[in-house]
Design an enzyme around this catalytic site. Structure first.
Site, PDB file in Angstrom:
ATOM      1  N   ASP A  34       0.775  -1.437  -0.038  1.00 41.91           N
ATOM      2  CA  ASP A  34       0.087  -0.084   0.086  1.00 41.91           C
ATOM      3  C   ASP A  34       0.740   1.343  -0.086  1.00 41.91           C
ATOM      4  OD1 ASP A  34      -2.322  -1.027  -0.220  1.00 41.91           O
ATOM      5  OD2 ASP A  34      -3.042  -0.658   2.048  1.00 41.91           O
ATOM      6  N   LYS A  56      -2.481   4.451  -4.009  1.00 36.06           N
ATOM      7  CA  LYS A  56      -3.102   5.656  -4.995  1.00 36.06           C
ATOM      8  C   LYS A  56      -2.116   6.868  -4.875  1.00 36.06           C
ATOM      9  CE  LYS A  56      -6.689   6.902  -1.808  1.00 36.06           C
ATOM     10  NZ  LYS A  56      -6.767   5.655  -1.023  1.00 36.06           N
ATOM     11  N   MET A 168      -7.920   9.651   8.771  1.00 37.33           N
ATOM     12  CA  MET A 168      -8.669  10.164   7.455  1.00 37.33           C
ATOM     13  C   MET A 168      -9.490  11.296   7.669  1.00 37.33           C
ATOM     14  SD  MET A 168      -9.435   6.574   5.542  1.00 37.33           S
ATOM     15  CE  MET A 168      -9.909   5.810   7.052  1.00 37.33           C
TER      16      MET A 168
HETATM   17  N1  SAH Z   1      -4.104   0.619   8.637  1.00 43.59           N
HETATM   18  C1  SAH Z   1      -3.672   2.090   9.059  1.00 43.59           C
HETATM   19  C2  SAH Z   1      -4.937   3.021   8.771  1.00 43.59           C
HETATM   20  C3  SAH Z   1      -5.119   3.220   7.186  1.00 43.59           C
HETATM   21  S1  SAH Z   1      -6.186   4.428   6.997  1.00 43.59           S
HETATM   22  C4  SAH Z   1      -3.275   2.109  10.217  1.00 43.59           C
HETATM   23  O1  SAH Z   1      -3.425   1.193  11.077  1.00 43.59           O
HETATM   24  O2  SAH Z   1      -2.505   2.977  10.799  1.00 43.59           O
HETATM   25  C5  SAH Z   1      -5.222   5.733   6.478  1.00 43.59           C
HETATM   26  C6  SAH Z   1      -5.181   6.926   7.647  1.00 43.59           C
HETATM   27  O3  SAH Z   1      -4.375   6.304   8.437  1.00 43.59           O
HETATM   28  C7  SAH Z   1      -4.274   8.150   7.110  1.00 43.59           C
HETATM   29  O4  SAH Z   1      -5.350   8.895   6.524  1.00 43.59           O
HETATM   30  C8  SAH Z   1      -4.237   8.592   8.447  1.00 43.59           C
HETATM   31  O5  SAH Z   1      -5.654   9.121   9.359  1.00 43.59           O
HETATM   32  C9  SAH Z   1      -3.552   7.631   9.314  1.00 43.59           C
HETATM   33  N2  SAH Z   1      -2.338   7.157   9.279  1.00 43.59           N
HETATM   34  C10 SAH Z   1      -1.494   6.356   8.399  1.00 43.59           C
HETATM   35  N3  SAH Z   1      -0.281   6.836   8.666  1.00 43.59           N
HETATM   36  C11 SAH Z   1      -0.050   7.842   9.435  1.00 43.59           C
HETATM   37  C12 SAH Z   1       1.060   8.617   9.840  1.00 43.59           C
HETATM   38  N4  SAH Z   1       2.269   8.233   9.582  1.00 43.59           N
HETATM   39  N5  SAH Z   1       0.801   9.597  10.475  1.00 43.59           N
HETATM   40  C13 SAH Z   1      -0.513  10.209  10.617  1.00 43.59           C
HETATM   41  N6  SAH Z   1      -1.444   9.533  10.015  1.00 43.59           N
HETATM   42  C14 SAH Z   1      -1.365   8.329   9.497  1.00 43.59           C
END
Ligand code: SAH
Length: 384
Positions: A34, A56, A168
């Protein structure tokens, strides 16, 4: 049958991968990645592994979910082992559940390897615990995306009193903050917005709910980001290094109708030789939190306001039986005191720093780590 793994790559920092994720990634023939996965993590894959990007970002359109599943199945049926690598944890807003179900219904066994989710790691990077014994009895992970009419019930969430961790949500921060304020959440509720957490590019805004949207806009924060809304957000950084800057907490009691200048003068006098810059938060009884002068004072100095319930305060007196009690305060507010317990409750492992001071209708107690300022003798409650 070849093997399939659904792997959490962690929030960003490659060192936040689990040992198991690293080991398994090094076995896979094919790795489907991803876009939120740190590219450095791909160095842990076999040199001859086929790496397929399905995210994406970076200009290319994201691969539809059914195509990702079809590609995984094709590789598996051709006898290749497949690692599906997702940012954070694969089962937290990662569509991991859908992929697992599809593979299982095709008769494939899948091993799920949990990862450190951004909703925990992002606040933790600033020293914000998402739960805290005296501040938040739990936390809610919620999407702020609002796509397909799936708007979370912000009113119900505001009523829980739990820490809200929004994934998000950064592009909709105006709508989210407005909905929570409308639901009755205090404009002073401490908030953090954290972009690219645990990566060198990390940036954050620490503020209050009333100012969150404007500050995020001003700082130009964008995706990926986590919003943390709740009292624990006031612990940013102070939890990490209690003897550094902003190591003091202030407990405040005041007469109705005090002015901002009176609050300021009382605080500055009591804090000296420390200053307002050393204060991580101002704490008071929740029933007093709406006082306009207090709200304006916290806004003026950008100091988060933390509030405690009468029950929190009673519990603090139970734990610290030697704290001074005031029958006058009890008669007015139903608790035995406000300043000292609030200062202590807001401090992490703190002690009272000196004798409480009352000035012009404002009473101030200061708590901090024991050795924060050697010129000040820790206050001994027995002497009061
Ligand atoms: N599976 C992932 C979440 C995926 S949805 C998890 O468990 O973290 C994608 C969202 O995750 C982003 O829009 C943001 O809100 C958050 N996110 C993922 N990585 C991030 C990071 N390094 N810093 C801040 N937000 C993050």
């Amino acid at each position: 049958m070849s093997r399939a793994w659904l792997i959490g790559a962690g929030p960003g920092d490659a060192e936040l991968m689990t040992v198991k994720a690293m080991r398994v990634l090094a076995l896979a023939d094919v790795v489907l990645v991803d876009d939120l996965v740190n590219p450095d993590i791909l160095d842990m894959a076999r040199a001859d592994a086929r790496i397929v990007h399905v995210g994406k970002r970076g200009g290319s359109p994201s691969t539809p979910q059914d195509e990702i599943i079809a590609a995984m199945l094709a590789h598996l049926r051709a006898g290749r082992s497949v690692a599906r690598l997702k940012g954070g944890d694969p089962f937290v807003f990662g569509r991991g559940g859908e992929e697992l179900a599809a593979l299982r219904s095709a008769g494939i066994e899948v091993e799920v390897i949990s990862g450190v989710t951004a909703g925990i790691a992002a606040p933790a990077s600033l020293g914000i615990p998402i739960t805290h014994r005296s501040m938040a009895q739990g936390a809610v992970f919620v999407t702020g995306h609002g796509a397909d009419g799936q708007e979370p019930d912000w009113r119900a969430l505001a009523a829980t009193g739990l820490t809200l961790v929004v994934y998000m949500g950064i592009r909709r921060v105006d709508d989210i903050a407005a909905a929570l304020l409308q639901a009755g959440m205090s404009a002073q509720t401490p908030c953090a917005a954290i972009e690219s957490a645990t990566l060198p590019a990390q940036r954050e805004v620490l503020t209050s709910l009333g100012r969150l949207a404007a500050q995020v806009r001003e700082a130009g924060l964008g995706s990926p980001a986590i919003l943390v809304i709740g009292r624990v957000a006031a612990l940013a950084r102070t939890g990490e290094a209690p003897t550094s800057e902003k190591s003091l907490t202030v407990g405040l009691g005041f007469r109705r109708g005090v002015t901002v200048d009176q609050i300021e003068a009382a605080l500055c006098t009591t804090l000296a030789p420390s200053t307002l810059a050393d204060v991580s938060c101002v704490a008071t009884l929740d029933a007093k939190a709406g006082e306009p002068a207090l709200v304006a004072f916290c806004d003026r100095h950008r100091i988060p306001l933390v509030t405690f319930s009468a029950a929190d305060i009673r519990a603090c007196f139970d734990l610290n039986p030697s704290l001074p009690r005031s029958s006058h305060v009890h008669a007015h507010l139903g608790v035995d005191g406000v300043c000292e317990p609030c200062a202590l409750l807001a401090a992490k492992n703190g002690t009272l720093m000196r004798k409480k001071q009352a000035l012009d209708g404002v009473t101030v107690a200061v708590a901090g780590p024991e050795k924060a300022n050697t010129r000040e003798r820790p206050h001994n409650a027995h002497n009061e």
